[in-house]
Design a protein around this motif. Structure first.
Motif, PDB file in Angstrom:
ATOM      1  N   VAL A  52      22.787 -16.683  -5.221  1.00  0.00           N
ATOM      2  CA  VAL A  52      22.554 -18.090  -4.898  1.00  0.00           C
ATOM      3  C   VAL A  52      23.282 -18.468  -3.628  1.00  0.00           C
ATOM      4  CG1 VAL A  52      22.822 -20.464  -5.704  1.00  0.00           C
ATOM      5  CG2 VAL A  52      22.192 -18.660  -7.324  1.00  0.00           C
ATOM      6  N   LEU A  53      24.523 -17.993  -3.485  1.00  0.00           N
ATOM      7  CA  LEU A  53      25.319 -18.341  -2.301  1.00  0.00           C
ATOM      8  C   LEU A  53      24.685 -17.810  -1.019  1.00  0.00           C
ATOM      9  CD1 LEU A  53      28.957 -17.708  -3.599  1.00  0.00           C
ATOM     10  CD2 LEU A  53      27.867 -19.921  -3.179  1.00  0.00           C
ATOM     11  N   ASP A  54      24.107 -16.621  -1.109  1.00  0.00           N
ATOM     12  CA  ASP A  54      23.575 -15.982   0.098  1.00  0.00           C
ATOM     13  C   ASP A  54      22.132 -16.375   0.400  1.00  0.00           C
ATOM     14  OD1 ASP A  54      25.972 -14.718   0.324  1.00  0.00           O
ATOM     15  OD2 ASP A  54      25.289 -12.787  -0.499  1.00  0.00           O
ATOM     16  N   ALA A  55      21.466 -17.053  -0.533  1.00  0.00           N
ATOM     17  CA  ALA A  55      20.039 -17.367  -0.359  1.00  0.00           C
ATOM     18  C   ALA A  55      19.845 -18.587   0.528  1.00  0.00           C
ATOM     19  CB  ALA A  55      19.403 -17.611  -1.717  1.00  0.00           C
ATOM     20  N   ASP A  56      18.649 -18.640   1.169  1.00  0.00           N
ATOM     21  CA  ASP A  56      18.306 -19.869   1.887  1.00  0.00           C
ATOM     22  C   ASP A  56      17.894 -20.925   0.868  1.00  0.00           C
ATOM     23  OD1 ASP A  56      15.651 -19.374   1.084  1.00  0.00           O
ATOM     24  OD2 ASP A  56      15.193 -18.292   2.938  1.00  0.00           O
TER      25      ASP A  56
ATOM     26  N   ALA B 239      16.629 -22.305  -4.609  1.00  0.00           N
ATOM     27  CA  ALA B 239      15.963 -23.172  -5.583  1.00  0.00           C
ATOM     28  C   ALA B 239      15.213 -22.338  -6.625  1.00  0.00           C
ATOM     29  CB  ALA B 239      14.996 -24.120  -4.867  1.00  0.00           C
ATOM     30  N   GLU B 240      14.533 -21.267  -6.156  1.00  0.00           N
ATOM     31  CA  GLU B 240      13.816 -20.396  -7.090  1.00  0.00           C
ATOM     32  C   GLU B 240      14.782 -19.717  -8.056  1.00  0.00           C
ATOM     33  OE1 GLU B 240      11.697 -17.680  -4.652  1.00  0.00           O
ATOM     34  OE2 GLU B 240      10.239 -19.168  -3.922  1.00  0.00           O
ATOM     35  N   GLU B 241      15.903 -19.252  -7.525  1.00  0.00           N
ATOM     36  CA  GLU B 241      16.893 -18.582  -8.371  1.00  0.00           C
ATOM     37  C   GLU B 241      17.462 -19.551  -9.402  1.00  0.00           C
ATOM     38  OE1 GLU B 241      19.166 -15.414  -9.794  1.00  0.00           O
ATOM     39  OE2 GLU B 241      17.482 -15.449  -8.385  1.00  0.00           O
ATOM     40  N   LEU B 242      17.733 -20.769  -8.961  1.00  0.00           N
ATOM     41  CA  LEU B 242      18.264 -21.766  -9.895  1.00  0.00           C
ATOM     42  C   LEU B 242      17.238 -22.149 -10.955  1.00  0.00           C
ATOM     43  CD1 LEU B 242      20.245 -24.052  -7.407  1.00  0.00           C
ATOM     44  CD2 LEU B 242      21.182 -22.475  -9.106  1.00  0.00           C
ATOM     45  N   ASP B 243      15.959 -22.173 -10.582  1.00  0.00           N
ATOM     46  CA  ASP B 243      14.913 -22.435 -11.575  1.00  0.00           C
ATOM     47  C   ASP B 243      14.886 -21.341 -12.644  1.00  0.00           C
ATOM     48  OD1 ASP B 243      14.112 -24.793 -10.443  1.00  0.00           O
ATOM     49  OD2 ASP B 243      12.442 -23.915  -9.304  1.00  0.00           O
ATOM     50  N   ARG B 244      15.026 -20.095 -12.197  1.00  0.00           N
ATOM     51  CA  ARG B 244      15.054 -18.996 -13.162  1.00  0.00           C
ATOM     52  C   ARG B 244      16.261 -19.103 -14.086  1.00  0.00           C
ATOM     53  NH1 ARG B 244      12.907 -15.988  -8.741  1.00  0.00           N
ATOM     54  NH2 ARG B 244      14.998 -15.451  -8.011  1.00  0.00           N
ATOM     55  N   ILE B 245      17.394 -19.432 -13.504  1.00  0.00           N
ATOM     56  CA  ILE B 245      18.613 -19.568 -14.318  1.00  0.00           C
ATOM     57  C   ILE B 245      18.470 -20.730 -15.299  1.00  0.00           C
ATOM     58  CG2 ILE B 245      21.079 -20.129 -14.233  1.00  0.00           C
ATOM     59  CD1 ILE B 245      21.126 -18.641 -11.510  1.00  0.00           C
TER      60      ILE B 245
END
Length: 295
Positions: free
Chosen positions: A67-71, A76-82
């Motif tokens: 998450v820290l390294d993502a644009d 946002a996609e990673e947070l949706d998955r989480i």
């Protein structure tokens, strides 16, 4: 510049947590100064604040770096998955809470709904506690080893709880628990059980019974439940009566079907291959053979 203790206090975490973030590569570990202390600058405060914020929001530490390294879009996609994973976890925790609230009702934890309904209705009959527990345990065993067949038999067993003859047999078994095996009343009870057995649907009548592995049947038949010499004698009397009714030699019933299937906690064994005869009716519906078992 801050020491690790000051940094921890600033971020509201423990020094141990900061060392974990170092070990996982989330927070760079500064070199020691001349005095042997690690000193943290403003960048460390910013990075630690972001890490702690994500961790407290439920982002697993293993995913924090992604998450820290993502644009913005990928973050946002990673947070949706989480978020979806967290919602699943919440549902699982709610299910656990429900099960915890049912710990005082063991049958509800280990049995299918059909068996729970049977046990709820059975309690109205007023059997002894050890008899009820034996019936419950017989269901647990049957459902663990032959779940589909056990559930298939349960509706007919539950319907029988409205049958006066069936209820009388249950109460008869309950009363006979501590009788002497020579008690003459066992003959009258054996007659009643035999009449009932000849009209009941057996576990061994169900489609698929022949596919039950022999070792499974052996496990079921090896569970004695209540040790009652009177029940063991009753089983012998019923076996003889069923054999006579089916015109099968009594010796042909050994290792196959006997009187124990009438008892609620017992299950039916494999029917003898000579002539089709009634397997002993069990109230619980888990398959058992021979030997006296709890009703």
């Amino acid at each position: 510049m801050l020491t690790i203790g000051q940094l921890a206090q600033q971020a509201g975490v423990s020094t141990k947590a900061i060392r974990v973030y170092h070990a996982k590569g989330l927070l760079p570990e500064p070199d020691r100064d001349a005095s042997g202390y690690r000193r943290y600058d403003a960048r460390a405060i910013i990075d630690l604040t972001r890490i702690v914020t994500l961790a407290q929001a439920g982002v697993p530490l293993a995913r924090v770096r992604d998450v820290l390294d993502a644009d913005a879009d990928r973050a946002a996609e990673e947070l949706d998955r989480i978020d979806a994973e967290l919602r699943t976890r919440i549902r699982q925790l709610q299910q656990r809470r429900t099960r915890l609230r049912q710990l005082d009702q063991p049958d509800r934890l280990c049995l299918p709904p059909e068996a729970v309904e049977f046990m709820d209705r059975l309690r109205a009959i007023g059997l002894s506690e050890r008899h009820e527990h034996a019936i419950r345990d017989g269901f647990i065993l049957g459902h663990a080893l032959a779940p589909d067949l056990t559930r298939a038999l349960l509706p007919s067993r539950t319907a029988l709880l409205g049958d006066d003859e069936y209820v009388a047999v249950l109460r008869g078994y309950d009363a006979a628990l501590d009788w002497s095996p020579d008690d003459p009343r066992l003959h009258g009870l054996a007659d009643a059980v035999t009449r009932l057995a000849l009209r009941m649907t057996m576990f061994s009548d169900l489609p698929g019974f022949d596919r039950v592995p022999p070792e499974t049947v052996d496990l079921l038949t090896g569970h004695l439940g209540i040790d009652s010499p009177a029940w063991a004698r009753l089983d012998q009397l019923i076996t003889r009566r069923l054999a006579i009714a089916a015109e099968v030699p009594v010796t042909a019933t050994e290792g196959h079907t006997t009187g124990t299937e009438v008892r609620p906690a017992a299950t039916e064994g494999r029917p003898a291959r000579t002539n089709r005869r009634r397997a002993r009716p069990s109230v619980s519906g888990s398959p058992r053979r021979g030997r006296g078992r709890r009703p």
